[in-house]
Design an enzyme around this catalytic site. Structure first.
Site, PDB file in Angstrom:
ATOM      1  N   TYR A   1      -1.703  -0.769   6.681  1.00 16.31           N
ATOM      2  CA  TYR A   1      -2.738  -1.243   5.774  1.00 16.31           C
ATOM      3  C   TYR A   1      -4.035  -0.567   6.203  1.00 16.31           C
ATOM      4  O   TYR A   1      -4.556  -0.838   7.288  1.00 16.31           O
ATOM      5  CB  TYR A   1      -2.883  -2.763   5.857  1.00 16.31           C
ATOM      6  CG  TYR A   1      -3.752  -3.361   4.771  1.00 16.31           C
ATOM      7  CD1 TYR A   1      -3.192  -3.747   3.553  1.00 16.31           C
ATOM      8  CD2 TYR A   1      -5.117  -3.531   4.953  1.00 16.31           C
ATOM      9  CE1 TYR A   1      -3.967  -4.294   2.545  1.00 16.31           C
ATOM     10  CE2 TYR A   1      -5.907  -4.065   3.944  1.00 16.31           C
ATOM     11  CZ  TYR A   1      -5.333  -4.451   2.754  1.00 16.31           C
ATOM     12  OH  TYR A   1      -6.108  -4.986   1.747  1.00 16.31           O
TER      13      TYR A   1
ATOM     14  N   TYR B   1      -1.138 -12.641   2.030  1.00 11.46           N
ATOM     15  CA  TYR B   1      -2.541 -12.266   2.184  1.00 11.46           C
ATOM     16  C   TYR B   1      -3.287 -13.141   3.198  1.00 11.46           C
ATOM     17  O   TYR B   1      -4.350 -12.774   3.677  1.00 11.46           O
ATOM     18  CB  TYR B   1      -3.263 -12.346   0.837  1.00 11.46           C
ATOM     19  CG  TYR B   1      -2.928 -11.224  -0.127  1.00 11.46           C
ATOM     20  CD1 TYR B   1      -1.991 -10.236   0.186  1.00 11.46           C
ATOM     21  CD2 TYR B   1      -3.559 -11.133  -1.364  1.00 11.46           C
ATOM     22  CE1 TYR B   1      -1.685  -9.222  -0.696  1.00 11.46           C
ATOM     23  CE2 TYR B   1      -3.270 -10.118  -2.262  1.00 11.46           C
ATOM     24  CZ  TYR B   1      -2.328  -9.171  -1.927  1.00 11.46           C
ATOM     25  OH  TYR B   1      -2.038  -8.153  -2.817  1.00 11.46           O
TER      26      TYR B   1
END
Length: 439
Positions: free
Chosen positions: A309, A401
């Site tokens: 990420y 998330y």
């Protein structure tokens, strides 16, 4: 055009035009070329016009330019780019052809028997069928065998242009990536094209005022890092991987990989994340209202590294400000780097890689881990996503998330203090364990 000439790629008309080369340019001009097309300076500026538009302008003005692929030999070549419309005249089928590299004003009706582009014909038929199938129930639209309704032709052209735009974007993503796995793009759901304000990067992009020191201060001298005292041991943790390159440590445990100062080679078993994504992935348009998503095109074994990420590294204060804006828009791209402190956040809204498009799930198939390689600053770990189970080809990739590098996803990890009270974003993951909100 017409007659019995086979159409796919052919020279249409000889021009007999003579060209004079400008000494300061790669473009050839005629004597009648307007002055604004001529330049005498040696400097240049970035061109924001697409390659297709530049080719169309060159052909329209009868110019050649090797750098964009327009030469004297192919200046007057005609290749079918896509099909725009359909009609039947005197029992003969015709298609309106958009020629590649030529403006719309040069589109021509061509008989079916001359078209040697079966893929484009099939796409035209599929797009027509998809449009008709999307019509609401009870609203009848008769399929005119003699000509298409304007709304159908308009949809087919939009779909063709979208397909070309997505292909250009896919090509750009694969030029920019630095990993083995290929990136594909697919949209069979709507007319959404590539995002207009997203820039692909392969590693963290520090915001102004933030310094990323990507140079390790020490490295191992192992001949076999799997059996000797290696970088993880020096950091006081276990080697993260087994012999099958699968992660064996529990969530929350940091990964210390061998770095640029280590004497081991590229085949070292402790160099996994730094090699990048090994799997071919597809950015696709979801049908459940979640926008873009990412699916794997190959089977991924459990506990395997899938992707990093990455994004823009900003301060937590700036993240708080941006977070308010993102929540009002219903988007979530902020990832706190809170391995030991809470000074920095990764923002993948504008700058990122494939992970930018990975959707949330309250029951995800990817797990977050903190990784340290060349930058050993514990405030700035790299974020790696590993599979939690076997993921089959065609399955969407998701992560939580609210998941942190510590592995904590409990409600205690969510800050509900007044300073961070924000608009709640509804979760659409559909999992049995869905918490209802993304934030």
């Amino acid at each position: 055009m017409g007659g019995t000439t086979d159409i796919h790629t052919l020279g249409r008309y000889p021009t007999g035009t003579s060209f004079a080369r400008d000494q300061h340019s790669e473009v050839n001009f005629t004597q009648n070329t307007p002055k604004f097309f001529r330049w005498k300076t040696s400097w240049c500026v970035p061109c924001l016009v697409s390659l297709d538009t530049l080719q169309e302008l060159c052909r329209k003005e009868k110019l050649t330019c090797k750098s964009i692929g327009i030469t004297k030999r192919n200046l007057n070549n005609y290749e079918v780019e896509y099909l725009c419309d359909y009609k039947v005249v005197k029992d003969m089928e015709y298609y309106l052809v958009k020629w590649k590299g030529w403006p719309d004003s040069t589109n021509t009706w061509e008989p079916l028997q001359n078209l040697k582009c079966p893929l484009l014909l099939q796409q035209f038929s599929n797009d027509k069928h998809n449009y008709l199938s999307q019509v609401k129930k009870g609203k009848a639209i008769k399929d005119n065998n003699k000509a298409l309704k304007p709304a159908i032709a308009e949809y087919i052209v939009k779909k063709a242009k979208q397909r070309l735009a997505l292909q250009r974007w896919q090509d750009e993503l694969n030029r920019r990536k630095n990993h083995k796995g290929m990136i594909f793009v697919e949209n069979t759901v709507d007319l959404e094209g590539p995002p207009s304000d997203f820039y692909y990067i392969n590693e963290y992009k520090p915001a102004p005022g933030i310094s990323l020191v990507n140079e390790a201060t020490f490295g191992c001298s192992c001949t076999d890092c799997f059996f000797e005292k290696c970088c993880p041991a020096e950091a006081g943790v276990l080697l993260a991987y087994n012999k099958n390159q699968q992660i064996k440590i529990p969530p929350g445990t940091p990964i210390y990989e061998c770095n640029s100062r280590c004497q081991c080679g590229p085949d070292c078993p402790n160099r996994i994340v730094q090699k990048g994504t090994q799997y071919s992935l597809c950015i696709f348009r979801t049908s459940n209202g979640c926008g873009w998503g990412v699916k794997t095109l190959v089977k991924i074994k459990r506990m395997s590294f899938v992707m990093e990420y990455v994004g823009e590294v900003i301060t937590s204060e700036e993240a708080e400000r941006r977070g308010q804006l993102y929540d009002n828009k219903g988007i979530t791209y902020l990832f706190d780097l809170d391995y030991e402190s809470d000074e920095f956040t990764v923002d993948a809204a504008r700058y990122g890689n494939v992970s930018h498009f990975v959707n949330h799930s309250c029951d995800p198939n990817l797990q977050v881990f903190n990784v340290f390689i060349d930058n050993l600053d514990t405030r700035l770990p790299r974020i790696a996503l590993f599979s939690t189970r076997t993921i089959n080809a065609g399955e969407e990739l998701t992560f939580d998330y609210q998941m942190k590098g510590s592995g904590d996803v409990s409600s205690d990890s969510v800050d509900h203090s007044p300073a961070k009270k924000r608009v709640r974003t509804v979760c659409k993951c559909g999992a049995v364990t869905c918490r209802g909100y993304l934030n």
